[in-house]
Design an enzyme around this catalytic site. Structure first.
Site, PDB file in Angstrom:
ATOM      1  N   ASN A  12      38.049  43.514  47.792  1.00  0.00           N
ATOM      2  CA  ASN A  12      40.064  44.144  48.774  1.00  0.00           C
ATOM      3  C   ASN A  12      40.866  45.069  48.518  1.00  0.00           C
ATOM      4  O   ASN A  12      41.011  45.473  49.354  1.00  0.00           O
ATOM      5  CB  ASN A  12      40.282  42.449  48.642  1.00  0.00           C
ATOM      6  CG  ASN A  12      40.267  40.884  49.042  1.00  0.00           C
ATOM      7  OD1 ASN A  12      40.171  41.023  50.230  1.00  0.00           O
ATOM      8  ND2 ASN A  12      40.086  40.431  48.057  1.00  0.00           N
ATOM      9  N   LYS A  13      40.483  45.023  47.534  1.00  0.00           N
ATOM     10  CA  LYS A  13      40.673  46.512  46.498  1.00  0.00           C
ATOM     11  C   LYS A  13      39.885  47.651  47.511  1.00  0.00           C
ATOM     12  O   LYS A  13      40.936  48.089  47.699  1.00  0.00           O
ATOM     13  CB  LYS A  13      40.722  46.401  45.130  1.00  0.00           C
ATOM     14  CG  LYS A  13      41.968  45.447  44.587  1.00  0.00           C
ATOM     15  CD  LYS A  13      41.824  46.205  43.007  1.00  0.00           C
ATOM     16  CE  LYS A  13      42.673  44.626  42.345  1.00  0.00           C
ATOM     17  NZ  LYS A  13      42.757  44.859  41.365  1.00  0.00           N
ATOM     18  N   ASP A  68      45.531  48.804  37.714  1.00  0.00           N
ATOM     19  CA  ASP A  68      45.251  47.666  37.260  1.00  0.00           C
ATOM     20  C   ASP A  68      46.739  47.109  37.883  1.00  0.00           C
ATOM     21  O   ASP A  68      47.385  47.675  38.429  1.00  0.00           O
ATOM     22  CB  ASP A  68      45.379  47.381  35.762  1.00  0.00           C
ATOM     23  CG  ASP A  68      45.321  46.206  34.626  1.00  0.00           C
ATOM     24  OD1 ASP A  68      45.087  45.395  35.388  1.00  0.00           O
ATOM     25  OD2 ASP A  68      46.216  45.611  34.118  1.00  0.00           O
ATOM     26  N   PHE A 155      45.217  37.960  49.757  1.00  0.00           N
ATOM     27  CA  PHE A 155      44.463  37.570  48.182  1.00  0.00           C
ATOM     28  C   PHE A 155      45.562  37.479  46.946  1.00  0.00           C
ATOM     29  O   PHE A 155      46.876  37.394  47.249  1.00  0.00           O
ATOM     30  CB  PHE A 155      43.176  37.670  48.318  1.00  0.00           C
ATOM     31  CG  PHE A 155      43.412  38.893  48.009  1.00  0.00           C
ATOM     32  CD1 PHE A 155      43.765  39.655  46.972  1.00  0.00           C
ATOM     33  CD2 PHE A 155      44.145  40.635  49.182  1.00  0.00           C
ATOM     34  CE1 PHE A 155      44.259  40.964  46.256  1.00  0.00           C
ATOM     35  CE2 PHE A 155      44.114  42.036  48.691  1.00  0.00           C
ATOM     36  CZ  PHE A 155      44.345  42.562  47.350  1.00  0.00           C
ATOM     37  N   TYR A 157      47.824  35.900  44.520  1.00  0.00           N
ATOM     38  CA  TYR A 157      49.117  35.913  44.799  1.00  0.00           C
ATOM     39  C   TYR A 157      50.156  35.531  46.048  1.00  0.00           C
ATOM     40  O   TYR A 157      51.365  35.635  45.743  1.00  0.00           O
ATOM     41  CB  TYR A 157      50.191  35.817  43.295  1.00  0.00           C
ATOM     42  CG  TYR A 157      49.475  35.747  42.349  1.00  0.00           C
ATOM     43  CD1 TYR A 157      49.619  34.149  41.617  1.00  0.00           C
ATOM     44  CD2 TYR A 157      48.832  36.724  41.327  1.00  0.00           C
ATOM     45  CE1 TYR A 157      48.755  34.283  40.444  1.00  0.00           C
ATOM     46  CE2 TYR A 157      48.131  36.464  40.052  1.00  0.00           C
ATOM     47  CZ  TYR A 157      48.408  34.628  40.185  1.00  0.00           C
ATOM     48  OH  TYR A 157      47.430  34.978  38.715  1.00  0.00           O
ATOM     49  N   ASP A 158      49.333  36.059  47.314  1.00  0.00           N
ATOM     50  CA  ASP A 158      50.199  36.413  48.336  1.00  0.00           C
ATOM     51  C   ASP A 158      51.012  35.041  48.495  1.00  0.00           C
ATOM     52  O   ASP A 158      51.088  35.503  49.844  1.00  0.00           O
ATOM     53  CB  ASP A 158      49.213  37.306  49.251  1.00  0.00           C
ATOM     54  CG  ASP A 158      49.014  39.275  49.235  1.00  0.00           C
ATOM     55  OD1 ASP A 158      49.681  39.350  48.075  1.00  0.00           O
ATOM     56  OD2 ASP A 158      47.794  39.300  50.396  1.00  0.00           O
ATOM     57  N   LYS A 178      52.520  43.865  55.369  1.00  0.00           N
ATOM     58  CA  LYS A 178      52.373  43.849  54.303  1.00  0.00           C
ATOM     59  C   LYS A 178      51.810  45.521  53.428  1.00  0.00           C
ATOM     60  O   LYS A 178      52.333  45.756  52.114  1.00  0.00           O
ATOM     61  CB  LYS A 178      50.874  43.164  53.369  1.00  0.00           C
ATOM     62  CG  LYS A 178      50.764  42.782  51.696  1.00  0.00           C
ATOM     63  CD  LYS A 178      49.488  41.919  51.767  1.00  0.00           C
ATOM     64  CE  LYS A 178      49.742  42.416  49.927  1.00  0.00           C
ATOM     65  NZ  LYS A 178      48.025  41.522  49.509  1.00  0.00           N
TER      66      LYS A 178
END
Length: 201
Positions: A12-13, A68, A155, A157-158, A178
């Site tokens: 995802n990142k 991070d 994804f 804690y969204d 987002k």
């Protein structure tokens, strides 16, 4: 096209940074012949990002970035913070991890929205050993933790985070919504501005 190495194996990142910096070829830990696991033992997001970037810069040539990020909840003394991705281990399924965090808040009777103030942090470190460059870019978005998981997008804690001045969680937003306000968007935007200003693309 110049190469930008990203010290991550999070799909995802990697996808997000590719979408936000299309001017550069993005390579990640997945492109190494042998996959490496870089520990995150530093006390802050910034130091963790720097350590990861420095570690990868010793292996590859060129510009290296590492991030991070995590969720901090005020009433829990900024927990889970730097432990966001691993505090619930061995559990790795995010629906269950979100439930565990909500249960923790309920056990401590922290149910009111003013008691659930939270913020997401994203720190991105850049290392260019050839030019002697070391920079850290940090983005923060503030909000609250909602009572239950809401939404189908995003994804981590969204599903439980509602940013300030919005009436829906990150997981209820479109990707475009987002990304326009997210902590990672803010840190990557700062990174991109630096890269452009210093003629990396």
């Amino acid at each position: 096209m110049n190469v930008l190495w990203f010290a991550s194996q999070n799909s995802n990142k990697i996808k997000e940074i590719k979408e936000m910096i299309p001017e550069m070829e993005i390579k990640s830990l997945k492109d190494l012949p042998d996959l490496i696991d870089i520990p995150e033992d530093e006390p802050t997001f910034e130091k963790n990002a720097l350590f990861k970037a420095k570690t990868l810069s010793q292996i590859v040539e060129g510009v290296v970035v590492a991030d991070d990020s995590g969720l901090s909840i005020k009433c829990l003394d900024d927990f889970p913070g730097i432990y966001s991705a691993r505090w619930a281990k061995p559990e790795t399924e995010w629906m269950k991890i979100n439930d565990l965090l909500l249960e923790k808040l309920k056990r401590e009777n922290l149910m009111k929205s003013e008691e659930r103030k939270a913020f997401f942090t994203s720190s991105i470190a850049l290392i260019d050993k050839n030019k002697g460059v070391q920079q850290v870019f940090t983005g923060i978005v503030k909000g609250v933790i909602v009572d239950s998981q809401i939404g189908e997008n995003g994804f981590a804690y969204d599903r439980i985070f509602k940013p300030d001045n919005f009436d829906k969680t990150f997981a209820q937003m479109t990707k475009e919504e987002k990304n326009s306000i997210s902590h990672r968007n803010r840190s990557i935007t700062l990174l991109k501005e630096f890269l452009k200003k210093n003629n990396y693309f």
